[in-house]
Enzyme design. Structure first.
Site, short mmCIF file in Angstrom:
data_model
loop_
_atom_site.label_atom_id
_atom_site.label_comp_id
_atom_site.label_asym_id
_atom_site.label_seq_id
_atom_site.Cartn_x
_atom_site.Cartn_y
_atom_site.Cartn_z
N GLY A 37 0.22 -2.86 -3.23
CA GLY A 37 0.21 -4.00 -2.32
C GLY A 37 -0.14 -5.29 -3.04
O GLY A 37 0.44 -6.35 -2.76
N SER B 203 -3.70 3.64 -5.44
CA SER B 203 -2.29 3.45 -5.80
C SER B 203 -1.57 2.63 -4.75
O SER B 203 -0.77 1.74 -5.07
CB SER B 203 -1.60 4.81 -5.98
OG SER B 203 -2.20 5.54 -7.04
N ASP B 204 -1.85 2.89 -3.47
CA ASP B 204 -1.30 2.07 -2.40
C ASP B 204 -1.81 0.64 -2.48
O ASP B 204 -1.04 -0.33 -2.39
CB ASP B 204 -1.69 2.65 -1.04
CG ASP B 204 -0.75 3.74 -0.57
OD1 ASP B 204 0.41 3.76 -1.00
OD2 ASP B 204 -1.18 4.58 0.23
N LEU B 205 -3.10 0.48 -2.64
CA LEU B 205 -3.70 -0.86 -2.63
C LEU B 205 -3.22 -1.70 -3.81
O LEU B 205 -2.90 -2.89 -3.67
CB LEU B 205 -5.22 -0.75 -2.64
CG LEU B 205 -5.84 -0.15 -1.37
CD1 LEU B 205 -7.32 0.16 -1.60
CD2 LEU B 205 -5.66 -1.07 -0.18
#
Length: 416
Positions: free
Chosen positions: A189, A184-186
């Site tokens: 980004g 989810s973070d990647l």
């Protein structure tokens, strides 16, 4: 593994752009690292004495005296680090001065947190109307959860991703699972980088900057892709299927006599070829399995037959037979095996760069091969505040006496 040397100046399609990175942890730094790989100058602003949270997310840690974690190293190459205390008015003023000449600001503070320092979009766009300002939060700048902190694990659960990840009910180990990477973070980004590039093109046409409001939850829900489409357009609520595919059969792992093999057959022709390879012409011609929808509807019967047949094979023999037939199959590699794979070596994806003290840092590079303006690797992930003096001098034109005054007052700091 490619050993890179520090280039004298940025190259690549984004060379000449300056990114002021006020973010930390992963989604924001992942975006700014992409900008840096593509040639932008990236200045990472960190809290004195603290630095990016991920510097302490270990083990493992780099054995060079910095105690920086491998986690931090994965998302912070091609950046210079300056440590500024934005809670001090003079520190916030330094950031505003840098923003006046920046092209892009990336931040992931809680909604409204930067306004009290005069570093929000309204304040910085008044100074620099062409500024592209990307705000990354857990839940966005609006909505009932806008003031709630967001984390990858929480978003994987809330988005529905974990509900379709893991062994199905009734099997040993059944239950929702997070993905083995902070996806989810990647993915946020990546969406941030895409959005910044879109905003740059808009500015190229109009001269106008803009504010990008990006949420981890929004990004992950957008990437539910076929799973959300099945519900929205067919009323089918997805369930956990382990390594099976929701629509394509066979598309999963199978147990051979000495290990597992991955089989990913995307069409009817490949299915028939594979059945012939297995010496199961009866399955290739069985009307119950003639098409992908039929195989999906009758998967339990088909898979029981395939399980029994494949269990008689040695894994290496089956993989070799599939490769010879041009059928997609393989094994589950460990991370070390994947990084050592000859295909990865041929693609020159693994690199090293030296830090200022000569310590080598290994990393996986930018995956796209741009024929005219390729990615470049110029700076290993810096220690916190490593470039404070250089940035104050190069970017803001401060003399040595002024820099010493700021250091003495705790407004800025040298490296940890």
């Amino acid at each position: 593994m490619t050993q890179d040397t520090i280039a004298p100046s940025p190259t690549g399609p984004l060379a000449g752009l300056r990114v002021l990175d006020l973010s930390r942890v992963l989604a924001g730094p992942w975006c700014s690292q992409i900008m840096g790989d593509l040639g932008a100058e990236v200045i990472k602003v960190e809290q004195p004495g603290q630095g990016d949270d991920t510097r302490r997310w270990g083990p493992p840690f780099l054995d060079d005296g910095s105690n920086d974690s491998a986690y931090y190293l994965c998302a912070n190459r091609n950046k210079r680090s300056i440590a500024i205390d934005i809670a001090q008015p003079e520190g916030a003023a330094l950031v505003r001065r840098m923003a006046a000449d920046a092209d892009i600001v990336i931040e992931n503070f809680r909604v409204g947190a930067l306004a009290r320092y005069g570093l929000d979009y309204a304040a910085l766009s008044a100074i620099n109307p062409a500024l592209i300002y990307c705000s990354i939060t857990g839940f966005g700048q609006t909505g009932p959860m806008k003031d709630t902190g967001g984390y990858d694990f929480l978003v994987q659960g809330m988005s529905g991703l974990m509900s379709v990840t893991g062994r199905p009910d009734g099997e040993p180990g059944a239950g929702p699972l997070k993905v083995g990477l902070p996806v989810s973070d990647l993915q946020t980004g990546l969406y941030a980088a895409i959005s910044v590039l879109a905003a740059l093109n808009h500015r190229h046409r109009t001269g106008e900057g803009q504010h990008i409001d990006l949420a981890l939850l929004d990004a992950q829900v957008a990437l539910l892709a076929n799973q959300s489409s099945g519900w929205l357009n067919g009323g089918v609520a997805p369930v956990r299927l382990g390594n099976q595919h929701a629509a394509v059969v066979p598309y999963q792992d199978f147990a051979c006599a000495d290990g597992d093999v991955l089989v990913a057959l995307g069409n009817d022709r490949q299915f028939r070829q594979f059945m012939t390879l297995l010496d199961r012409a009866d399955l290739a011609t069985d009307p119950r399995f003639a098409t992908s929808p039929l195989r999906s509807a009758n998967r339990a019967v088909l898979l029981a037959e395939m399980d029994a047949t494949i269990a008689q094979w040695q894994a290496a023999d089956l993989i070799a037979a599939m490769q010879a037939a041009g059928l997609p199959g393989g094994k589950v590699n460990s991370i070390p095996e994947a990084l050592a794979h000859p295909q990865i070596a041929a693609r020159e994806l693994i690199h090293t760069l030296p830090r200022q003290d000569g310590t080598e840092v290994g990393f996986t590079g930018f995956p796209a091969k741009l024929s005219a303006s390729p990615a470049s690797y110029r700076h290993a992930p810096p220690r916190s505040g490593e470039d404070t003096r250089a940035v104050l001098g190069d970017v803001l034109g401060l003399d040595e006496a002024e820099i010493e005054r700021l250091l003495a007052g705790g407004v800025v700091a040298d490296r940890l």
